[in-house]
Structures are given as C-alpha cells and as structure tokens.
Write a protein that holds these residues in place. Structure first.
Motif, PDB file in Angstrom:
ATOM      1  N   GLU A 124      -2.791  17.604  43.651  1.00 52.80           N
ATOM      2  CA  GLU A 124      -3.642  17.303  42.502  1.00 52.80           C
ATOM      3  C   GLU A 124      -3.950  18.565  41.704  1.00 52.80           C
ATOM      4  O   GLU A 124      -4.119  18.516  40.473  1.00 52.80           O
ATOM      5  CB  GLU A 124      -4.939  16.657  42.986  1.00 52.80           C
ATOM      6  CG  GLU A 124      -5.934  16.350  41.867  1.00 52.80           C
ATOM      7  CD  GLU A 124      -5.362  15.419  40.813  1.00 52.80           C
ATOM      8  OE1 GLU A 124      -5.827  15.494  39.657  1.00 52.80           O
ATOM      9  OE2 GLU A 124      -4.445  14.623  41.143  1.00 52.80           O
ATOM     10  N   SER A 125      -3.992  19.727  42.370  1.00 53.02           N
ATOM     11  CA  SER A 125      -4.268  20.970  41.644  1.00 53.02           C
ATOM     12  C   SER A 125      -3.182  21.265  40.619  1.00 53.02           C
ATOM     13  O   SER A 125      -3.458  21.832  39.553  1.00 53.02           O
ATOM     14  CB  SER A 125      -4.378  22.136  42.637  1.00 53.02           C
ATOM     15  OG  SER A 125      -3.169  22.282  43.364  1.00 53.02           O
ATOM     16  N   HIS A 127      -1.446  18.997  38.871  1.00 52.98           N
ATOM     17  CA  HIS A 127      -1.682  18.133  37.718  1.00 52.98           C
ATOM     18  C   HIS A 127      -2.939  18.567  36.957  1.00 52.98           C
ATOM     19  O   HIS A 127      -2.985  18.488  35.726  1.00 52.98           O
ATOM     20  CB  HIS A 127      -1.817  16.684  38.184  1.00 52.98           C
ATOM     21  CG  HIS A 127      -0.598  16.171  38.883  1.00 52.98           C
ATOM     22  ND1 HIS A 127       0.610  15.986  38.253  1.00 52.98           N
ATOM     23  CD2 HIS A 127      -0.394  15.818  40.186  1.00 52.98           C
ATOM     24  CE1 HIS A 127       1.503  15.532  39.117  1.00 52.98           C
ATOM     25  NE2 HIS A 127       0.919  15.423  40.296  1.00 52.98           N
ATOM     26  N   LYS A 128      -3.942  19.044  37.678  1.00 55.23           N
ATOM     27  CA  LYS A 128      -5.157  19.500  37.019  1.00 55.23           C
ATOM     28  C   LYS A 128      -4.875  20.742  36.192  1.00 55.23           C
ATOM     29  O   LYS A 128      -5.428  20.912  35.093  1.00 55.23           O
ATOM     30  CB  LYS A 128      -6.233  19.788  38.067  1.00 55.23           C
ATOM     31  CG  LYS A 128      -7.623  19.955  37.460  1.00 55.23           C
ATOM     32  CD  LYS A 128      -8.696  19.967  38.536  1.00 55.23           C
ATOM     33  CE  LYS A 128     -10.090  20.037  37.910  1.00 55.23           C
ATOM     34  NZ  LYS A 128     -11.152  20.044  38.937  1.00 55.23           N
ATOM     35  N   ARG A 131      -3.321  19.612  32.971  1.00 49.08           N
ATOM     36  CA  ARG A 131      -4.322  19.036  32.069  1.00 49.08           C
ATOM     37  C   ARG A 131      -5.155  20.138  31.421  1.00 49.08           C
ATOM     38  O   ARG A 131      -5.517  20.056  30.244  1.00 49.08           O
ATOM     39  CB  ARG A 131      -5.219  18.055  32.820  1.00 49.08           C
ATOM     40  CG  ARG A 131      -4.496  16.785  33.256  1.00 49.08           C
ATOM     41  CD  ARG A 131      -5.488  15.726  33.715  1.00 49.08           C
ATOM     42  NE  ARG A 131      -6.220  16.114  34.908  1.00 49.08           N
ATOM     43  CZ  ARG A 131      -5.824  15.843  36.153  1.00 49.08           C
ATOM     44  NH1 ARG A 131      -4.682  15.183  36.360  1.00 49.08           N
ATOM     45  NH2 ARG A 131      -6.556  16.213  37.185  1.00 49.08           N
ATOM     46  N   LEU A 132      -5.474  21.172  32.193  1.00 44.14           N
ATOM     47  CA  LEU A 132      -6.246  22.283  31.659  1.00 44.14           C
ATOM     48  C   LEU A 132      -5.465  23.009  30.571  1.00 44.14           C
ATOM     49  O   LEU A 132      -6.015  23.360  29.516  1.00 44.14           O
ATOM     50  CB  LEU A 132      -6.605  23.244  32.791  1.00 44.14           C
ATOM     51  CG  LEU A 132      -7.350  24.526  32.395  1.00 44.14           C
ATOM     52  CD1 LEU A 132      -8.664  24.191  31.710  1.00 44.14           C
ATOM     53  CD2 LEU A 132      -7.566  25.398  33.613  1.00 44.14           C
ATOM     54  N   ASP A 166     -13.645  26.266  36.173  1.00 45.76           N
ATOM     55  CA  ASP A 166     -12.632  25.338  36.710  1.00 45.76           C
ATOM     56  C   ASP A 166     -11.442  26.098  37.262  1.00 45.76           C
ATOM     57  O   ASP A 166     -10.940  25.823  38.355  1.00 45.76           O
ATOM     58  CB  ASP A 166     -12.172  24.381  35.616  1.00 45.76           C
ATOM     59  CG  ASP A 166     -13.204  23.294  35.353  1.00 45.76           C
ATOM     60  OD1 ASP A 166     -13.064  22.598  34.338  1.00 45.76           O
ATOM     61  OD2 ASP A 166     -14.135  23.147  36.170  1.00 45.76           O
ATOM     62  N   LEU A 170     -10.098  26.430  41.164  1.00 44.14           N
ATOM     63  CA  LEU A 170      -8.769  25.943  41.529  1.00 44.14           C
ATOM     64  C   LEU A 170      -7.895  27.022  42.158  1.00 44.14           C
ATOM     65  O   LEU A 170      -7.171  26.773  43.116  1.00 44.14           O
ATOM     66  CB  LEU A 170      -8.052  25.404  40.281  1.00 44.14           C
ATOM     67  CG  LEU A 170      -8.444  23.997  39.822  1.00 44.14           C
ATOM     68  CD1 LEU A 170      -7.773  23.684  38.510  1.00 44.14           C
ATOM     69  CD2 LEU A 170      -8.057  22.973  40.875  1.00 44.14           C
ATOM     70  N   ASN A 201       1.002  26.733  41.570  1.00 39.44           N
ATOM     71  CA  ASN A 201       0.694  25.706  40.581  1.00 39.44           C
ATOM     72  C   ASN A 201       1.322  25.987  39.224  1.00 39.44           C
ATOM     73  O   ASN A 201       0.941  25.395  38.222  1.00 39.44           O
ATOM     74  CB  ASN A 201      -0.820  25.566  40.414  1.00 39.44           C
ATOM     75  CG  ASN A 201      -1.462  24.965  41.651  1.00 39.44           C
ATOM     76  OD1 ASN A 201      -1.214  23.825  42.002  1.00 39.44           O
ATOM     77  ND2 ASN A 201      -2.281  25.761  42.324  1.00 39.44           N
TER      78      ASN A 201
END
Length: 763
Positions: A124-125, A127-128, A131-132, A166, A170, A201
């Motif tokens: 999920e990191s 994909h986050k 998005r960021l 954020d 992460l 990531n």
C-alpha cells in the motif's frame, strides 16, 4: 517411468523466516544458559553454532523465495552503449535473457491465479506514494500563484507541512525526522521518482505489460546470442508501435557495422531520422564514415544517387523492374504485358545506341517511340546502306508527275494507313528499311524488327495501352527525386556519388535507404521494389561469379554476407511488384550472402500488402528465426505460438473426506454398557489429502503472454530450435559519438561531397 509431479511452491508465506525467528532465540539460550543446565560449554557452543548455521541456510532459501516474489512486480532496467555491446565475429548479441522452458510456463500459470497474487502484490505504501506524487503535481501544475492571498498562503503552507509528515511517516526510519523536515514534499516526491534500488517505493519504469513474464526466469538471466550462421536463414521481428522494435533494430545494425567485415544496408520506408543518425554515429565511431552512403527521398540534398535500371545481367530485367509496379490482375494484366514489351523495345534500342537506361529516358521514349526509332535507325542505316539520307529525301519528296497536258504536278509521299500521324522522316525511313530488309533478310535483327512492329500500332491505340505506364513513370521522374533515381551522368557539377549494389558489396559499404513513404507512398513502394529487384539481379551474378566480378583476378568463390535490415517491410512489399522480389530474395539470395532481418507490426499488415493469406504464408515460411515483441493482434501472436511445443500445466489437487461411525456409551453410574441405539454417539473422522494434477496442456507460451509483454522485451524462436525470453537495454551515447541532428548531418554531408553552396541549396 516415473509419474511423480512436483510443484515449486514459491508463491506462499515465507515459512523459512518463521523458523528462523523461532530458532535464533533457542540458539542464544543454548549458548548462554547451556552450561547452567549441565551442558559442557563446548557442546552448547557447537549446538548454538549449528542452529545459527541452519538458520543461515534457511535464510538463504527464504530470501530466494522473497526475491522471486519481489521480482514479479519490478525488474530494474539496464543501460549499455553500443561500444559495450558484447558482440563477436561469430555471433550477434540479442539481449539478456534465458531459455524458456516448461518450468517458466508453470511459474506464469501459478502467478496468474488469484489466490497467489497476494504474495507478490505491491504494498500500500507504493500506491500511497504514487497518489502523493499526483497530488503534488496537480498543485504545482495549476499555474496559479499559491500566495495570491494570505489565507491561501496559510492553507498552502499547511498542506505542504501535512505532506511532509505523510512522507516522513511512509519512508523515514525513526530518529531522522529533523533531517526529513528540511525537505519539502516536492523534493521528497522527486526522490521517489528516481529509479533507485535504495527506494523500494520508487515508481517502476514506464514499460507497461506484465512483469511476471520475465521475472519467472530473471535469476537465470545471461547474455544471449544468435549465431551468424543462424542469421543465414533470415529473421522476422514483430512488434507493435512504440514497444522497442526500433531500438532492437538499432543495436543489431550497430553490431553489424562494428564487425567491419561486410556490407550493411537499412531500408526504412518512413525515413526515421533517429535511425539515420544512429548509423551515422556508428560509422564514425568504427572508422567506416568513408563507406557510408544515404539514399533519402525526403532529404535529396544529402542523398547519393541511385539508378535502379542501370545494372542488369539480362535486358529483360529493365522492363520487369519498371512494369512490375503496375497492377497485374484481371484486365490490367494485358496492359502490363504490353507495357513490358514496349519497355523492353526501348531498353534494347538504347543499349544499341550506347545510352544507359534511366527512368527519364524510358519515359521519354515510351511517350514518343519515334525518338528512339530515329536514333537507332540512324545507326543501323549508317552501318548497312550507303547514301541512305539521299534515298530518304527522295522518298519524302517524290519527283513531280507529268499530266496529260504536259504540265508537271508535284506529288506527296504516300503514307501507309498504319503510319498515319507519324512524321515524314520516320515514314520515309520505314519505307526504305522495308525495301532493304525484303531484299536482305539476313540483315534483320530483333531490335529493328521490334521497333518497326511497335510503330505499326495506330497512335491512339498505342496511347491507350501505355496509359497506365506513363503516370507511374511521371511520378518517378518529377521533382527533386528524379535527380536521385534517374541521375544525369553528364552533369559534372553534381558531385553526389552514384552508387550501385555491386559497388556497395565490393566496398563493404553501409547504406541507409529512406523512402519517405509518409510523403508519397506510391513512389516509395515503387522505388523500394526496384531496389530489391536490382539486388536480386546482383545476387544472381554473385551466386554465379562471386562478389569480385569485374575486379582484377577475381575469386569466383568469394561471397561475403550482406546484412539487410528492412523496417516496416510490408510497406515496400505491396502489390505484385513488391511481393515477388521479396519472395525471390528470401528463397534464393542466401547462397549469394544476403541475410535479411525484416521488421513489421502485425501479420495482417503483410497479408494486406501481398494480397492474400496464402501469399503472406509463403513469404513468412522463409524466416527461420522469429523475434516477437508485444503485438496487438491474436493472429500475429499465434504465428509464434503455433510453432511452440506443448506442456502440462500443473495445479494443487485437494481432496477432503468425512466419515462417521457409532460408539458404545458407558454409563458412569452403572456397570452396564448400553447398546441402545438411542444412546449411541456419532464420532466424525475428517481426512484431507493433497496431490498434483494436470490442469491444462497448452503451448508453453500463450498468445496472451505475448500480447502483454512489457516494452523492450521479446520472445525469440531461433532456428526453429531455441525459445529464448529476452529484454533489451536502454542505450546511452558513446562520448564523442552522439548521433547528430539533421542540420548537423546536412552540413557534414555537404563537406563530404565537396559541393558548392549553390548546388546544395544552402544559404
């Protein structure tokens, strides 16, 4: 014969790590507390060391599983320069990869099952982080002043601080918050976009497709080669637009140039300036600049000149190369045959008077056959009839006729009906020749007979049967292109070289032929087809006499390979004119050294170009090696998969069984045992067994696998034997040999040809 089937089981929880977590505390406890429990220190130490060793083995095994799972979603790209490509004099490097077997097919089969995807899914990191990045890009891409007002400034600052937090949460380990807070969110986002192994990531390369396909054999990846002898059987490369086909062509051509032992030719219907620049820089790097020529219909100022009808072993080749561009089906076949006949007559007469065939001259003589007739008959009559000019004048101007009243009446020459509309000079010569040949039949030759018979056709009829030929010749002799493909040999001011296939082969030349099909597809198709018809003729001569024909003390057995790369080859194989030269080259040219590597997008393109599926099948049947990048059509993918062997694809077979049986119930308050059915208790026994079953029997690669390949990856089926999975490098430029811009190439070729500014058109 064993029937045992096994599964690798790499898509599963990593039990090895769980075992390590359990055993490492045991090793520590044994080492620290063993002596207190009665174990000698040496024994406790050896025992603890043994546990640690076993954990190391299990860690290595677990890491292998973990690395495999991680590789299924991300494979790092690799970079090379053309200087570091590991080619040699016996083989061509085609990329990094591994031989594809049933084991890899099984791994892909397993990875595509839904119950196993959780083991290699992106966290999920990841994909986050994406998005960021999108959020920050949207904020910075609005084009508005973020500090337009104090309130907006406060909101903007708050958002950026929130983004920093954020990012910190992460990606930063504990204790580094003060350092991280020094960076803005956009700075961290730029870090995240770097393709670095340090950042788990980071975004993946934008190649699309299914990374699983190559990851299943990534651990076995090595440099892959195709033997030069295997390329003797020709190769076909399929790939959709923007999937790496041109880059693959680039490093194949670069290696052929770097070997510096044979001629290399690229035929590109589109006229890709990047490919031209790549060949240009590679010739400079390898010292072959003096052997490099360009024939570019779209860049006439830097192009060498080429006459496709100047060299031939048989005179009929001239007529065939030109008429071959005409439609030959149905009623059109009749007009094509007539056009071929008149072209042959013109070419025969031109050679007889010492003229070299060109498109301009052929057009001129086909439009007005009298011109070549008068040239040839002048030579013929000079050789055979003395004082023929006086005789022709008497025929043109017959003596006056005396009338009954004694007066003299002037007479006109009688023109036969079939020669009406012709000039009096031509008619007079024909009458004289008719009388002479009647008295001297041994003086008749094919040329004079053919010319006289052709001129017997009535003018209107002649114009009709050549109506389809004239427009095609007009296209080939119009504008600047006419100077390239119909050169004027008497123009001493034009210093652009005139090249031929014989010259290219004997001098180990490197040639880029750019046909500019996007500007004029018909001319590109016609010129390209004649290039190959000319090459086919030269190949026949090389097959019989070697490539040293015409040199001093030639070696008849000397044959060198010609590496011929044809991009978008369906575009120059259109219609009857293109398909036949291609088929002949594929069938017959290998013995003369021609090695074709052809590039196309789909099977349907070839089918449409040559007119039918049967004709396309005949052409494709001559390629012994196939490279398949990502394609968009099922029939193209099946061209490869239908040649691949099948294999069993296995899966886990689970079987469960439950049974029940009655049992006697003992009463604790009584010594008797009840056997009454009402007092029976039912006990259930459950049993589960696992096995391996065959779930499918299919080719070890499927069309869907090919249609979802990432960019820059391919399957190669080499010499109908080896199936190899490949990926290609990203090319970096060699320092000092960066491919030039078009302006730089124009300037450089200007200097090479040593032409004056006025001739080139430069300011």
């Amino acid at each position: 014969m064993s029937t045992v089937k096994t599964l690798e089981g790499r898509l599963r929880p990593i039990y090895e790590y769980t075992e390590i977590k359990a055993q490492l505390p045991l090793a520590a406890a044994t080492y620290l507390f063993g002596p207190y429990l009665g174990m000698p220190p040496a024994v406790s130490s050896v025992y603890a060391l043994g546990i640690v060793g076993w954990c190391a083995i299990r860690y290595r095994e677990g890491k292998k599983v973990r690395d495999y799972q991680k590789s299924l979603t991300n494979i790092e790209p690799f970079w090379m320069t053309t200087e570091t490509i590991p080619h040699n004099s016996k083989a061509t490097w085609i990329g990094r990869g591994f031989e594809w077997t049933g084991m890899h097919a099984q791994r892909v089969w397993d990875a595509n099952k839904e119950q196993y995807k959780e083991f290699y899914a992106l966290p999920e990191s990841f994909h986050k982080a994406r998005r960021l990045e999108t959020k920050i890009a949207n904020e910075e891409g609005k084009g508005l002043n973020p500090y337009r007002s104090e309130a907006r400034k406060a909101r903007y600052t708050k958002k950026r601080e929130h983004n920093v937090i954020d990012v910190f949460q992460l990606y930063s380990p504990s204790g580094l918050q003060p350092a991280i807070e020094k960076f803005t969110a956009s700075t961290v986002a730029r870090y995240l976009t770097k393709l670095s192994w340090k950042n788990s990531n980071a975004p993946h390369p934008p190649v699309g497709g299914d990374t699983v396909t190559h990851a299943v054999g990534f651990e076995h990846e090595t440099d892959q080669y195709i033997e030069l002898e295997e390329r003797n059987g020709h190769a076909i490369v399929f790939g959709a637009s923007r999937t790496g086909k041109s880059r693959f062509l680039e490093f194949l051509v670069s290696q052929d140039i770097a070997r510096n032992d044979s001629p290399v030719c690229l035929v590109d219907p589109k006229g890709d300036a990047e490919l031209l620049a790549r060949m240009w820089s590679e010739c400079k790097r390898t010292g072959r600049e003096g052997e490099f020529w360009v024939v570019a219909l779209g860049f006439t100022e830097i192009s060498a000149r080429y006459n496709a009808v100047a060299t031939f072993s048989r005179l009929t080749s001239v007529a065939t190369r030109v008429s071959g561009q005409m439609a030959g089906s149905g009623d059109s076949g009749v007009f094509k045959d007539f056009a071929w006949r008149f072209l042959l007559i013109c070419a025969d007469a031109m050679l007889a008077v010492g003229e070299k065939p060109t498109f301009k001259l052929l057009k001129r003589y086909v439009e007005d056959l009298e011109i070549i007739y008068l040239k040839y008959t002048t030579k013929y009559l000079d050789d055979n009839i003395k004082g023929w000019r006086e005789q022709v004048d008497r025929i043109k101007n017959p003596p006056p006729k005396q009338l009954k009243d004694g007066t003299m009446s002037p007479q006109r020459m009688t023109i036969p009906p079939h020669l009406k509309g012709r000039s009096t000079e031509m008619v007079a010569r024909d009458i004289l020749l008719g009388q002479f040949l009647l008295d001297n039949p041994d003086k008749i030759n094919v040329t004079i007979e053919s010319l006289r018979n052709a001129l017997k056709n009535e003018i209107n009829y002649y114009n009709k049967i050549t109506a389809s030929l004239i427009p095609m010749l007009t296209k080939l002799t119009s504008g600047d292109i006419a100077e390239l493909i119909s050169p004027n040999y008497a123009d001493v001011l034009d210093e652009r070289p005139i090249i031929s296939w014989q010259q290219i082969i004997q001098k180990n030349g490197v040639v880029a032929i750019l046909l500019d099909a996007m500007s004029d597809d018909e001319v590109a198709t016609a010129v390209g087809s004649m290039f190959f018809q000319d090459l086919l003729s030269v190949s026949g001569e090389i097959y019989k006499h070697g490539n040293e024909k015409g040199l001093h003390n030639p070696d008849r057995t000397s044959i060198k390979p010609l590496w011929l790369h044809i991009d978008e080859f369906h575009a120059v194989a259109k219609g009857g004119g293109g398909g036949e030269p291609f088929l002949s080259l594929l069938n017959r040219s290998a013995g003369s050294g021609t090695r074709l590597t052809c590039y196309s997008q789909t099977y349907s393109d070839i089918q449409d170009a040559v007119g039918s599926a049967e004709a396309a099948g005949v052409i494709l049947g001559n390629f012994n090696s196939t490279f398949m990048l990502r394609v968009k059509t099922l029939d193209t993918a099946e061209y490869l998969t239908q040649s691949i062997t099948k294999g069993d694809l296995l899966g886990l077979d689970t079987m469960s069984a439950i049974s029940s049986e009655g049992s006697k119930i003992v009463d604790d308050d009584s010594d008797e045992t009840s056997t009454d059915g009402d007092n029976k208790a039912n006990w259930f026994n459950a049993r589960t067994t696992y096995g391996v079953k065959v779930e499918a029997n299919e080719p070890i690669i499927s069309p869907q696998t090919i249609m979802t390949l990432p960019k820059g990856q391919a399957f190669a089926f080499l010499n109908a034997k080896r199936l190899v999975k490949l990926r290609f490098p990203l090319l970096r430029e060699v320092e000092g040999f960066i491919p030039p811009s078009m302006d730089a190439m124009l300037s450089d070729m200007k200097e090479k040809y040593e032409r004056i500014d006025e001739d080139l058109g430069f300011d």
